[in-house]
Write a protein that holds these residues in place. Structure first.
Motif, PDB file in Angstrom:
ATOM      1  N   ARG A 165       0.852  -1.184  -0.011  1.00 20.13           N
ATOM      2  CA  ARG A 165       0.055   0.052  -0.023  1.00 20.13           C
ATOM      3  C   ARG A 165       0.873   1.227  -0.033  1.00 20.13           C
ATOM      4  NH1 ARG A 165      -4.623  -1.338   4.501  1.00 20.13           N
ATOM      5  NH2 ARG A 165      -5.791  -3.322   3.315  1.00 20.13           N
ATOM      6  N   ASP A 166       1.934   1.086   0.659  1.00 26.33           N
ATOM      7  CA  ASP A 166       2.770   2.564   0.962  1.00 26.33           C
ATOM      8  C   ASP A 166       3.907   2.580  -0.058  1.00 26.33           C
ATOM      9  OD1 ASP A 166       4.062   0.248   2.303  1.00 26.33           O
ATOM     10  OD2 ASP A 166       4.480   1.568   4.059  1.00 26.33           O
ATOM     11  N   VAL A 167       4.529   1.529  -0.731  1.00 31.68           N
ATOM     12  CA  VAL A 167       5.816   1.410  -1.388  1.00 31.68           C
ATOM     13  C   VAL A 167       5.823   0.944  -2.635  1.00 31.68           C
ATOM     14  CG1 VAL A 167       7.511   1.821   0.612  1.00 31.68           C
ATOM     15  CG2 VAL A 167       6.584  -0.570  -0.185  1.00 31.68           C
ATOM     16  N   ASP A 168       6.370   1.258  -3.684  1.00 30.63           N
ATOM     17  CA  ASP A 168       6.484   0.318  -4.837  1.00 30.63           C
ATOM     18  C   ASP A 168       7.261  -0.697  -4.939  1.00 30.63           C
ATOM     19  OD1 ASP A 168       8.903   1.429  -5.594  1.00 30.63           O
ATOM     20  OD2 ASP A 168       8.515   3.046  -6.901  1.00 30.63           O
ATOM     21  N   VAL A 169       7.349  -1.405  -6.176  1.00 34.27           N
ATOM     22  CA  VAL A 169       8.185  -2.795  -5.988  1.00 34.27           C
ATOM     23  C   VAL A 169       9.538  -2.653  -6.005  1.00 34.27           C
ATOM     24  CG1 VAL A 169       8.476  -2.718  -8.612  1.00 34.27           C
ATOM     25  CG2 VAL A 169       8.300  -5.158  -7.265  1.00 34.27           C
ATOM     26  N   LEU A 170      10.190  -1.373  -6.161  1.00 34.54           N
ATOM     27  CA  LEU A 170      11.554  -1.127  -6.060  1.00 34.54           C
ATOM     28  C   LEU A 170      11.775  -0.939  -4.562  1.00 34.54           C
ATOM     29  CD1 LEU A 170      12.214   1.462  -8.973  1.00 34.54           C
ATOM     30  CD2 LEU A 170      13.067  -1.133  -8.613  1.00 34.54           C
ATOM     31  N   TRP A 171      10.916  -0.308  -3.906  1.00 34.26           N
ATOM     32  CA  TRP A 171      11.126  -0.143  -2.415  1.00 34.26           C
ATOM     33  C   TRP A 171      11.047  -1.205  -1.803  1.00 34.26           C
ATOM     34  CZ3 TRP A 171      12.987   4.340   0.429  1.00 34.26           C
ATOM     35  CH2 TRP A 171      13.135   5.202  -0.225  1.00 34.26           C
ATOM     36  N   ASP A 172      10.142  -1.969  -2.157  1.00 34.81           N
ATOM     37  CA  ASP A 172       9.651  -3.438  -1.567  1.00 34.81           C
ATOM     38  C   ASP A 172      10.689  -4.551  -1.499  1.00 34.81           C
ATOM     39  OD1 ASP A 172       7.822  -5.126  -0.013  1.00 34.81           O
ATOM     40  OD2 ASP A 172       7.025  -5.890  -1.865  1.00 34.81           O
ATOM     41  N   GLY A 203      -2.702  -1.242 -12.825  1.00 29.87           N
ATOM     42  CA  GLY A 203      -3.405   0.033 -12.310  1.00 29.87           C
ATOM     43  C   GLY A 203      -3.492  -0.037 -10.760  1.00 29.87           C
ATOM     44  N   ALA A 204      -2.307  -0.272 -10.092  1.00 26.80           N
ATOM     45  CA  ALA A 204      -2.490  -0.157  -8.718  1.00 26.80           C
ATOM     46  C   ALA A 204      -1.929   0.852  -8.049  1.00 26.80           C
ATOM     47  CB  ALA A 204      -1.356  -1.244  -8.246  1.00 26.80           C
ATOM     48  N   GLY A 205      -1.380   1.900  -8.915  1.00 25.61           N
ATOM     49  CA  GLY A 205      -1.070   3.294  -8.649  1.00 25.61           C
ATOM     50  C   GLY A 205       0.440   3.398  -8.134  1.00 25.61           C
ATOM     51  N   ARG A 206       1.067   2.461  -8.328  1.00 22.34           N
ATOM     52  CA  ARG A 206       2.860   2.431  -8.209  1.00 22.34           C
ATOM     53  C   ARG A 206       3.229   1.334  -9.024  1.00 22.34           C
ATOM     54  NH1 ARG A 206      -0.349   0.803  -4.257  1.00 22.34           N
ATOM     55  NH2 ARG A 206      -0.307   2.838  -3.477  1.00 22.34           N
ATOM     56  N   ALA A 207       4.423   1.162  -9.273  1.00 27.60           N
ATOM     57  CA  ALA A 207       5.224   0.553 -10.163  1.00 27.60           C
ATOM     58  C   ALA A 207       5.030  -1.036  -9.473  1.00 27.60           C
ATOM     59  CB  ALA A 207       6.408   0.817 -10.375  1.00 27.60           C
ATOM     60  N   CYS A 208       4.616  -1.886 -10.186  1.00 23.79           N
ATOM     61  CA  CYS A 208       4.597  -3.312 -10.037  1.00 23.79           C
ATOM     62  C   CYS A 208       5.647  -3.923 -10.580  1.00 23.79           C
ATOM     63  CB  CYS A 208       3.281  -4.020 -10.228  1.00 23.79           C
ATOM     64  SG  CYS A 208       1.617  -3.123  -9.301  1.00 23.79           S
ATOM     65  N   VAL A 209       6.119  -3.677 -11.423  1.00 17.89           N
ATOM     66  CA  VAL A 209       7.551  -4.371 -12.418  1.00 17.89           C
ATOM     67  C   VAL A 209       8.665  -3.129 -12.301  1.00 17.89           C
ATOM     68  CG1 VAL A 209       8.297  -5.327 -14.220  1.00 17.89           C
ATOM     69  CG2 VAL A 209       5.809  -5.841 -13.634  1.00 17.89           C
ATOM     70  N   GLY A 210       9.675  -3.642 -12.036  1.00 15.79           N
ATOM     71  CA  GLY A 210      10.686  -2.524 -11.874  1.00 15.79           C
ATOM     72  C   GLY A 210      12.108  -3.260 -12.778  1.00 15.79           C
ATOM     73  N   HIS A 211      12.911  -2.248 -13.190  1.00 14.94           N
ATOM     74  CA  HIS A 211      14.098  -2.630 -13.743  1.00 14.94           C
ATOM     75  C   HIS A 211      15.312  -1.577 -13.261  1.00 14.94           C
ATOM     76  CE1 HIS A 211      13.328  -6.277 -16.389  1.00 14.94           C
ATOM     77  NE2 HIS A 211      12.358  -5.487 -16.168  1.00 14.94           N
ATOM     78  N   LEU A 212      16.266  -1.880 -12.601  1.00 13.05           N
ATOM     79  CA  LEU A 212      17.011  -1.072 -11.948  1.00 13.05           C
ATOM     80  C   LEU A 212      18.613  -1.387 -12.366  1.00 13.05           C
ATOM     81  CD1 LEU A 212      17.015   0.184  -8.157  1.00 13.05           C
ATOM     82  CD2 LEU A 212      19.195  -0.370  -9.641  1.00 13.05           C
ATOM     83  N   ASN A 213      19.043  -0.381 -13.091  1.00  8.36           N
ATOM     84  CA  ASN A 213      20.819  -0.391 -13.521  1.00  8.36           C
ATOM     85  C   ASN A 213      21.642   0.552 -12.785  1.00  8.36           C
ATOM     86  OD1 ASN A 213      20.391  -2.373 -16.034  1.00  8.36           O
ATOM     87  ND2 ASN A 213      19.013  -0.814 -16.526  1.00  8.36           N
ATOM     88  N   ILE A 214      22.708  -0.128 -12.394  1.00 12.20           N
ATOM     89  CA  ILE A 214      23.608   0.504 -11.316  1.00 12.20           C
ATOM     90  C   ILE A 214      25.121   0.629 -12.156  1.00 12.20           C
ATOM     91  CG2 ILE A 214      24.701   0.937  -9.189  1.00 12.20           C
ATOM     92  CD1 ILE A 214      22.487  -0.849  -7.974  1.00 12.20           C
ATOM     93  N   GLN A 215      25.627   1.808 -12.472  1.00 11.79           N
ATOM     94  CA  GLN A 215      26.808   1.837 -12.890  1.00 11.79           C
ATOM     95  C   GLN A 215      27.979   1.989 -11.651  1.00 11.79           C
ATOM     96  OE1 GLN A 215      27.226   1.702 -16.468  1.00 11.79           O
ATOM     97  NE2 GLN A 215      29.463   1.379 -16.311  1.00 11.79           N
ATOM     98  N   MET A 216      28.990   1.032 -11.948  1.00 13.84           N
ATOM     99  CA  MET A 216      30.166   1.127 -10.685  1.00 13.84           C
ATOM    100  C   MET A 216      31.020   2.014 -11.375  1.00 13.84           C
ATOM    101  SD  MET A 216      28.645  -0.837  -8.626  1.00 13.84           S
ATOM    102  CE  MET A 216      27.596  -2.061  -8.263  1.00 13.84           C
ATOM    103  N   ASN A 217      32.160   2.506 -10.305  1.00 16.38           N
ATOM    104  CA  ASN A 217      33.183   3.502 -10.618  1.00 16.38           C
ATOM    105  C   ASN A 217      34.307   2.694 -11.304  1.00 16.38           C
ATOM    106  OD1 ASN A 217      33.810   1.629  -8.475  1.00 16.38           O
ATOM    107  ND2 ASN A 217      34.926   3.287  -7.386  1.00 16.38           N
ATOM    108  N   THR A 218      34.178   1.338 -11.526  1.00 14.60           N
ATOM    109  CA  THR A 218      35.178   0.529 -12.243  1.00 14.60           C
ATOM    110  C   THR A 218      34.629   0.418 -13.823  1.00 14.60           C
ATOM    111  OG1 THR A 218      34.175  -1.469 -11.489  1.00 14.60           O
ATOM    112  CG2 THR A 218      36.068  -0.297 -10.166  1.00 14.60           C
ATOM    113  N   GLY A 219      33.398   0.828 -13.801  1.00 16.06           N
ATOM    114  CA  GLY A 219      32.720   0.394 -15.328  1.00 16.06           C
ATOM    115  C   GLY A 219      31.960  -0.774 -15.409  1.00 16.06           C
ATOM    116  N   ALA A 220      32.021  -1.721 -14.098  1.00 21.36           N
ATOM    117  CA  ALA A 220      31.263  -2.866 -13.953  1.00 21.36           C
ATOM    118  C   ALA A 220      29.735  -2.423 -13.885  1.00 21.36           C
ATOM    119  CB  ALA A 220      31.722  -3.771 -12.665  1.00 21.36           C
ATOM    120  N   MET A 221      28.749  -3.123 -14.295  1.00 25.33           N
ATOM    121  CA  MET A 221      27.393  -2.952 -14.087  1.00 25.33           C
ATOM    122  C   MET A 221      26.653  -3.745 -13.210  1.00 25.33           C
ATOM    123  SD  MET A 221      24.670  -2.088 -17.395  1.00 25.33           S
ATOM    124  CE  MET A 221      25.365  -0.726 -17.486  1.00 25.33           C
ATOM    125  N   ALA A 222      25.665  -3.404 -12.496  1.00 23.50           N
ATOM    126  CA  ALA A 222      24.661  -4.414 -11.913  1.00 23.50           C
ATOM    127  C   ALA A 222      23.158  -4.172 -12.410  1.00 23.50           C
ATOM    128  CB  ALA A 222      24.737  -3.903 -10.225  1.00 23.50           C
TER     129      ALA A 222
END
Length: 360
Positions: A165-172, A203-222
């Motif tokens: 109810r209070d957060v989207d899928v990323l925060w959960d 139509g839940a009012g918040r993201a239910c599917v999420g993709h997150l990409n992180i760039q590292m300082n070495t060029g590696a990716m998560a």
């Protein structure tokens, strides 16, 4: 505060979904004496404790925090209440173990970290997956150079889950993987930017599917994929290095970790002569797969033991308040990116200063 003559007096605040697990593991940890289970629904707390328990049930946080027998508090309340409950415990001179996330925002989280540090108190995050035998093995393998240079991290955490109810899928869901990544990264490797995209197909009012990409300082990716809508449950992490690759399948109790001596090697340009400018030559390495034997221990028991040892020896735990603050910094950057269509956003690198004071 704890004395050498008695166990650490503990109170669990919150008797909901996770509370009973915390109660059970606290009672099984010799360094603790569980004094209270506190919940606004006192009957629920009494049901968790059972008819013959000597642990006191209370509906009053003030009562619990005022009791000198309580040295430490475990907070398992809704995320929106974390700041108020944790700050009250810190101001009452109690050590705190809190469920993820640390707080609802980076600013609130930083205030909690600073308050605990000023009082010399332990502030620890219950990032349970960091204490699994799989995570501990992977951390040691990476930090001793067993994978070679880190190239990428890829995580999938999907299932037909409860839409919050209070957060989207990323925060959960993403805090689990973010905390794991932060705990296993080798020395000198850190996130510098984040991009994220999300969708709400139901139509839940918040993201239910999420993709997150992180760039590292070495060029590696998560990369992290989280999803509340998948009919199948998958919990898999792949960590690739220049020497080996590890696959962590958390749903396979017989072989959670598989270490592959397989990958791609780049030929030395000096050995290729003039042809090196025309093409990049690679070779594929196919070696053995090893499934390490792991101890079978409940991660939450290790969390409780780490909390107790940090209090007793006055040291920072593995998942201390600052690690929780890093997770908040990544989540806030991901939220900002998602709101702007997936553009790359910088991650706070100086956790001692406010977002407004930092230029990256």
């Amino acid at each position: 505060m704890k004395t050498a003559q008695r166990p650490i007096g503990l109170a669990v605040v919150g008797a909901g979904y996770w509370g009973p697990n915390l109660v059970r593991n606290a009672q099984a940890t010799p360094a603790f004496r569980l004094e209270y289970l506190c919940d606004i629904d006192i009957e629920r707390a009494r049901r968790v404790l059972g008819q013959y328990s000597t642990v006191r049930a209370s509906a009053s946080l003030d009562e619990v925090l005022a009791d000198p027998a309580v040295d430490a508090v475990v907070v398992a309340t809704p995320a929106a209440t974390h700041y108020a409950v944790v700050m009250a415990a810190i101001e009452a001179d109690k050590h705190v173990l809190v469920e993820k996330p640390l707080a609802a925002s980076f600013v609130e989280g930083r205030e909690l970290v600073e308050a605990a540090e000023e009082r010399g108190l332990v502030l620890m995050l219950d990032h349970t997956y960091c204490y699994t035998p799989s995570a501990q093995y992977l951390r040691d393998l990476i930090r001793t150079g067993g994978l070679g240079d880190l190239q990428y991290l890829d995580s999938v955490r999907i299932n037909l889950g409860l839409v919050q109810r209070d957060v989207d899928v990323l925060w959960d869901l993403a805090p689990h993987d973010l905390s794991i990544f932060l705990s296993i990264l080798p020395e000198g490797v850190s996130p510098v930017s984040v991009s994220a995209q999300g969708s709400d197909p139901v139509g839940a009012g918040r993201a239910c599917v999420g993709h997150l990409n992180i760039q590292m300082n070495t060029g590696a990716m998560a990369h992290i994929h989280v999803n509340w809508l998948s009919p199948t449950k998958i919990r898999t992490i792949v960590v690739g290095g220049s020497a080996r690759t590890v696959v962590w399948d958390d749903l396979n109790p017989l072989q959670r970790l598989s270490v592959y001596d397989r990958g791609v090697d780049r030929a030395d340009p000096a050995e290729l002569g003039r042809d090196a400018r025309a093409a990049t030559i690679v070779s594929y390495r196919t070696g053995d797969m090893v499934a390490p034997a792991l101890t079978d221990k409940e991660a939450l028991r290790s969390v409780m033991e780490e909390f107790a040892e940090s209090i007793t020896h006055r040291r920072a735990p593995l998942t201390d308040g600052r690690s929780g603050l890093k997770v908040l910094a990544l989540l806030e950057a991901a939220t900002a990116s998602m709101q702007q269509g997936g553009v790359s956003m910088p991650v706070l690198t100086d956790l001692a200063r406010s977002p407004e004071e930092i230029s990256l």
